[in-house]
Design a protein around this motif. Structure first.
Motif, short mmCIF file in Angstrom:
data_model
loop_
_atom_site.label_atom_id
_atom_site.label_comp_id
_atom_site.label_asym_id
_atom_site.label_seq_id
_atom_site.Cartn_x
_atom_site.Cartn_y
_atom_site.Cartn_z
N ASP A 84 74.44 -1.40 -56.62
CA ASP A 84 74.27 -1.01 -58.02
C ASP A 84 75.60 -0.60 -58.65
OD1 ASP A 84 71.59 -1.60 -58.27
OD2 ASP A 84 70.91 0.42 -57.79
N GLN A 85 76.68 -0.78 -57.91
CA GLN A 85 78.01 -0.47 -58.43
C GLN A 85 78.55 -1.70 -59.15
OE1 GLN A 85 80.49 1.63 -55.40
NE2 GLN A 85 78.61 1.53 -54.19
N LYS A 86 78.52 -1.67 -60.46
CA LYS A 86 78.88 -2.83 -61.28
C LYS A 86 80.28 -3.34 -60.98
CE LYS A 86 75.16 -3.41 -63.57
NZ LYS A 86 74.29 -4.49 -63.15
N ALA A 87 81.25 -2.45 -60.75
CA ALA A 87 82.62 -2.88 -60.48
C ALA A 87 82.69 -3.69 -59.19
CB ALA A 87 83.55 -1.68 -60.40
N VAL A 88 81.94 -3.29 -58.18
CA VAL A 88 81.92 -4.01 -56.91
C VAL A 88 81.26 -5.36 -57.09
CG1 VAL A 88 81.05 -3.99 -54.53
CG2 VAL A 88 81.94 -1.89 -55.55
N GLU A 89 80.18 -5.39 -57.82
CA GLU A 89 79.47 -6.65 -58.07
C GLU A 89 80.38 -7.64 -58.81
OE1 GLU A 89 75.43 -8.16 -60.36
OE2 GLU A 89 75.67 -6.02 -59.95
N LYS A 90 81.10 -7.16 -59.82
CA LYS A 90 82.01 -8.04 -60.58
C LYS A 90 83.18 -8.50 -59.70
CE LYS A 90 81.02 -6.20 -65.17
NZ LYS A 90 80.01 -7.15 -65.46
N PHE A 91 83.74 -7.59 -58.90
CA PHE A 91 84.83 -7.95 -58.00
C PHE A 91 84.38 -9.05 -57.03
CE2 PHE A 91 86.95 -7.59 -53.90
CZ PHE A 91 88.27 -7.79 -54.27
N THR A 92 83.17 -8.92 -56.53
CA THR A 92 82.64 -9.92 -55.59
C THR A 92 82.56 -11.28 -56.25
OG1 THR A 92 81.37 -8.20 -54.46
CG2 THR A 92 80.69 -10.48 -54.09
N GLN A 102 81.74 -19.01 -50.76
CA GLN A 102 81.20 -18.47 -52.00
C GLN A 102 80.89 -16.99 -51.82
OE1 GLN A 102 77.92 -20.90 -53.65
NE2 GLN A 102 78.37 -22.31 -51.97
N ALA A 103 81.19 -16.20 -52.82
CA ALA A 103 80.84 -14.78 -52.82
C ALA A 103 80.09 -14.48 -54.10
CB ALA A 103 82.10 -13.92 -52.72
N LYS A 104 79.04 -13.69 -53.96
CA LYS A 104 78.22 -13.40 -55.14
C LYS A 104 77.70 -11.97 -55.07
CE LYS A 104 74.48 -15.50 -57.78
NZ LYS A 104 73.52 -16.59 -57.86
N GLY A 105 77.75 -11.27 -56.20
CA GLY A 105 77.23 -9.92 -56.28
C GLY A 105 75.80 -9.91 -56.78
N PHE A 106 75.00 -9.01 -56.23
CA PHE A 106 73.60 -8.85 -56.62
C PHE A 106 73.32 -7.36 -56.79
CE2 PHE A 106 73.67 -12.78 -54.23
CZ PHE A 106 72.76 -13.60 -54.87
N GLU A 107 72.38 -7.02 -57.65
CA GLU A 107 71.94 -5.64 -57.78
C GLU A 107 70.98 -5.31 -56.64
OE1 GLU A 107 70.35 -4.91 -61.66
OE2 GLU A 107 72.23 -5.48 -62.66
N LEU A 108 70.83 -4.02 -56.32
CA LEU A 108 69.96 -3.61 -55.22
C LEU A 108 68.53 -4.13 -55.37
CD1 LEU A 108 71.12 0.05 -54.46
CD2 LEU A 108 71.40 -1.97 -52.99
N ASN A 109 68.03 -4.15 -56.59
CA ASN A 109 66.66 -4.63 -56.77
C ASN A 109 66.54 -6.15 -56.65
OD1 ASN A 109 67.81 -5.31 -59.20
ND2 ASN A 109 66.33 -4.24 -60.47
N ASP A 110 67.67 -6.83 -56.44
CA ASP A 110 67.68 -8.28 -56.24
C ASP A 110 67.99 -8.65 -54.79
OD1 ASP A 110 67.06 -8.88 -58.89
OD2 ASP A 110 69.17 -8.85 -59.50
#
Length: 122
Positions: A84-92, A102-110
């Motif tokens: 749920d850390q937006k900065a980490v998700e965007k960095f990923t 491939q690297a992809k960020g997801f929210e915890l509820n996903d």
């Protein structure tokens, strides 16, 4: 602390990070898991569920993480970071342009969407 996530497809290493994460966590959980995948499949599909702030990773943990990334650089196929850390998700998402896989960020509820994405071999 790092713990292995059970009941994933065999080609996926899933790890949950909570509380403080130190170099021993990486040496005892992450590195053996990556070695095993690399030996069995010659490719790595990795799921990290980040339930702790990245500031809770010690310096030693970051060094071990860097070593793991470099050692298996050409084996990386897909990496999903669930947080749920937006900065980490965007960095990923940005990191995907720099890594061979491939690297992809997801929210915890996903979390299930991340697992589904990793389940499809590329």
């Amino acid at each position: 602390m790092l713990t292995v996530i059970k009941n994933l497809p065999d080609h996926i290493l899933g790890v949950r990070a909570s509380g403080e994460v130190n170099k021993d966590d990486l040496k005892n959980v992450l590195l053996p898991g990556l070695e095993s995948l690399s030996e069995r499949y010659k490719e790595i599909y990795y799921l990290l569920v980040l339930e702790t702030d990245v500031q809770n990773f010690t310096a030693g943990a970051w060094v071990q993480d860097l070593i793991a990334g470099v050692k298996h650089f050409t084996d990386w196929k897909k990496m999903a970071i669930v947080t749920d850390q937006k900065a980490v998700e965007k960095f990923t998402d940005i990191f995907s342009y720099l890594s061979p896989g491939q690297a992809k960020g997801f929210e915890l509820n996903d979390l299930q969407a991340a697992i589904d994405w990793l389940s499809i071999k590329s």
